[in-house]
Design a protein around this motif. Structure first.
Motif, PDB file in Angstrom:
ATOM      1  N   THR A 151       0.967  -1.142   0.087  1.00  0.00           N
ATOM      2  CA  THR A 151      -0.064   0.000  -0.029  1.00  0.00           C
ATOM      3  C   THR A 151       0.859   1.178   0.117  1.00  0.00           C
ATOM      4  OG1 THR A 151      -1.632  -1.115   1.432  1.00  0.00           O
ATOM      5  CG2 THR A 151      -1.878   1.274   1.341  1.00  0.00           C
ATOM      6  N   ARG A 152       0.476   2.175  -0.945  1.00  0.00           N
ATOM      7  CA  ARG A 152       1.344   3.385  -1.002  1.00  0.00           C
ATOM      8  C   ARG A 152       0.555   4.457  -0.282  1.00  0.00           C
ATOM      9  NH1 ARG A 152       6.728   4.472  -1.975  1.00  0.00           N
ATOM     10  NH2 ARG A 152       6.931   6.870  -2.810  1.00  0.00           N
ATOM     11  N   GLY A 156      -4.403   8.049   7.980  1.00  0.00           N
ATOM     12  CA  GLY A 156      -4.062   7.354   6.772  1.00  0.00           C
ATOM     13  C   GLY A 156      -2.517   7.825   6.251  1.00  0.00           C
ATOM     14  N   VAL A 157      -1.713   8.327   7.090  1.00  0.00           N
ATOM     15  CA  VAL A 157      -0.491   8.581   6.835  1.00  0.00           C
ATOM     16  C   VAL A 157       0.342   7.924   7.284  1.00  0.00           C
ATOM     17  CG1 VAL A 157       1.266  10.627   6.815  1.00  0.00           C
ATOM     18  CG2 VAL A 157      -1.166  11.126   6.013  1.00  0.00           C
ATOM     19  N   TYR A 158       1.603   7.466   6.669  1.00  0.00           N
ATOM     20  CA  TYR A 158       2.581   6.878   7.270  1.00  0.00           C
ATOM     21  C   TYR A 158       3.542   7.815   7.997  1.00  0.00           C
ATOM     22  CZ  TYR A 158       6.052   3.059   7.618  1.00  0.00           C
ATOM     23  OH  TYR A 158       7.069   1.971   8.124  1.00  0.00           O
ATOM     24  N   GLY A 159       3.745   7.644   9.089  1.00  0.00           N
ATOM     25  CA  GLY A 159       4.491   8.900   9.943  1.00  0.00           C
ATOM     26  C   GLY A 159       5.870   8.458  10.263  1.00  0.00           C
ATOM     27  N   GLY A 160       6.954   9.435  10.126  1.00  0.00           N
ATOM     28  CA  GLY A 160       8.207   9.170  10.391  1.00  0.00           C
ATOM     29  C   GLY A 160       8.353  10.027  11.396  1.00  0.00           C
ATOM     30  N   PHE A 202      13.120   8.271   2.328  1.00  0.00           N
ATOM     31  CA  PHE A 202      11.646   8.498   2.282  1.00  0.00           C
ATOM     32  C   PHE A 202      11.053   9.738   1.282  1.00  0.00           C
ATOM     33  CE2 PHE A 202      12.139   6.240   6.191  1.00  0.00           C
ATOM     34  CZ  PHE A 202      11.357   5.091   5.973  1.00  0.00           C
ATOM     35  N   ASP A 203       9.997   9.733   0.657  1.00  0.00           N
ATOM     36  CA  ASP A 203       9.355  10.835   0.086  1.00  0.00           C
ATOM     37  C   ASP A 203       8.674  11.427   0.955  1.00  0.00           C
ATOM     38  OD1 ASP A 203       8.598  12.795  -1.666  1.00  0.00           O
ATOM     39  OD2 ASP A 203       7.476  11.385  -3.041  1.00  0.00           O
ATOM     40  N   VAL A 204       9.192  12.572   1.755  1.00  0.00           N
ATOM     41  CA  VAL A 204       8.358  13.331   2.755  1.00  0.00           C
ATOM     42  C   VAL A 204       7.472  14.344   2.093  1.00  0.00           C
ATOM     43  CG1 VAL A 204       8.582  14.735   4.828  1.00  0.00           C
ATOM     44  CG2 VAL A 204      10.126  13.019   4.478  1.00  0.00           C
TER      45      VAL A 204
END
Length: 277
Positions: free
Chosen positions: A8-9, A38-42, A78-80
């Motif tokens: 999943t992107r 729904g956001v992948y967090g760093g 990562f593409d932030v």
């Protein structure tokens, strides 16, 4: 039987802030909120705190080189899509973060965290002045009334005072300001949050929730807005959705700890999607 992967992107957002060991505020609140939306967090951890619902017991700021190393590791892989800035603790940390942001051209939400909900100071005095160098990086600044007064000398409790504060903040390079209204007129029945941009003023009103369980509300709001910007929302829409999510989390808080509880980052979707989300 083996299975083929089905990746999943999702948009990737980054929080640059400090941790809350109790989980209600800081980086923990940011990552919970981003995941919920729904956001992948760093994360880039600036400082660690020994903290719970009653207050802050201690804090430890990481060395500048470690802050920079985390930022470079994340942005190098990562593409932030968007960055949220929270508690940065010291002038030196602020300066390091400012330098790290030089190559980033996406939206930046700056929550100028200075004092915890419990009243504990989270930002050294000399870091307040250093904060202004970050303002040119900020797509949106999200101060509460007390933070606005500390930054500008103006308490923003009416249109005239907000205009005075905006003049100062815009003069420092801020693109837009969301004045959080929770501290204004605490006995009133309505909370009014005011977004000011170069294009005009928008006001968002919600019924005031009579609760002490507001720990992490500011972190939650700024990270929710960051998440929506990462999804590609326009600023006003991101702010409106972020406020709706945060208001629901305050109205249906988490009953945790022996002190005042926290905003619930897992609040049932029906409590915020029915607001026009």
């Amino acid at each position: 039987m083996s299975l083929s992967e089905n990746p999943t992107r999702r948009p990737y957002a980054l929080t640059v802030a400090s941790s809350d060991s109790g989980g209600g505020a800081g980086i923990q609140a940011d990552l919970k909120t981003m995941t919920r939306l729904g956001v992948y967090g760093g994360s880039v951890v600036v400082a660690v705190t020994a903290q719970h619902t009653r207050g802050v017991e201690s804090s430890h700021v990481l060395p500048d080189d470690e802050i920079r190393a985390q930022f470079e590791a994340v942005t190098g892989d990562f593409d932030v899509s968007a960055i949220k800035l929270g508690m940065l603790a010291t002038a030196s940390a602020v300066e390091t973060v400012d330098d790290c942001l030089r190559g980033f051209d996406g939206p930046v939400v700056l929550d100028p965290v200075m004092v915890a909900t419990s009243g504990d100071q989270l930002l050294e005095d000399d870091a307040v002045d250093a904060y202004t160098r970050l303002f040119e990086r900020a797509t949106l600044l999200t101060p509460n009334a007390d933070e606005t007064e500390r930054l500008t000398g103006v308490y923003p409790d009416d249109d005239e005072s907000r205009a005075d504060a905006v003049a100062t903040l815009f003069g420092w390079g801020v693109d837009a300001v969301l004045f959080k209204g929770g501290h204004v007129d605490p006995d009133g029945d309505t909370v009014r949050d005011t977004l000011v941009t170069a294009d005009g003023v928008s006001e968002f009103s919600n019924p005031r929730v009579r609760t002490e369980r507001t720990h992490g509300s500011g972190c939650t709001l700024s990270s929710a807005i960051t998440a929506r910007l990462a999804h590609g929302d326009e600023l006003e829409e991101a702010v409106e959705r972020g406020i709706a999510f945060t208001h629901a989390g305050i109205a249906h808080p988490a009953d945790v700890g022996t002190g005042p509880g926290s905003v619930d980052h897992l609040v049932d979707v029906t409590h915020w999607e029915d607001t026009g989300w």
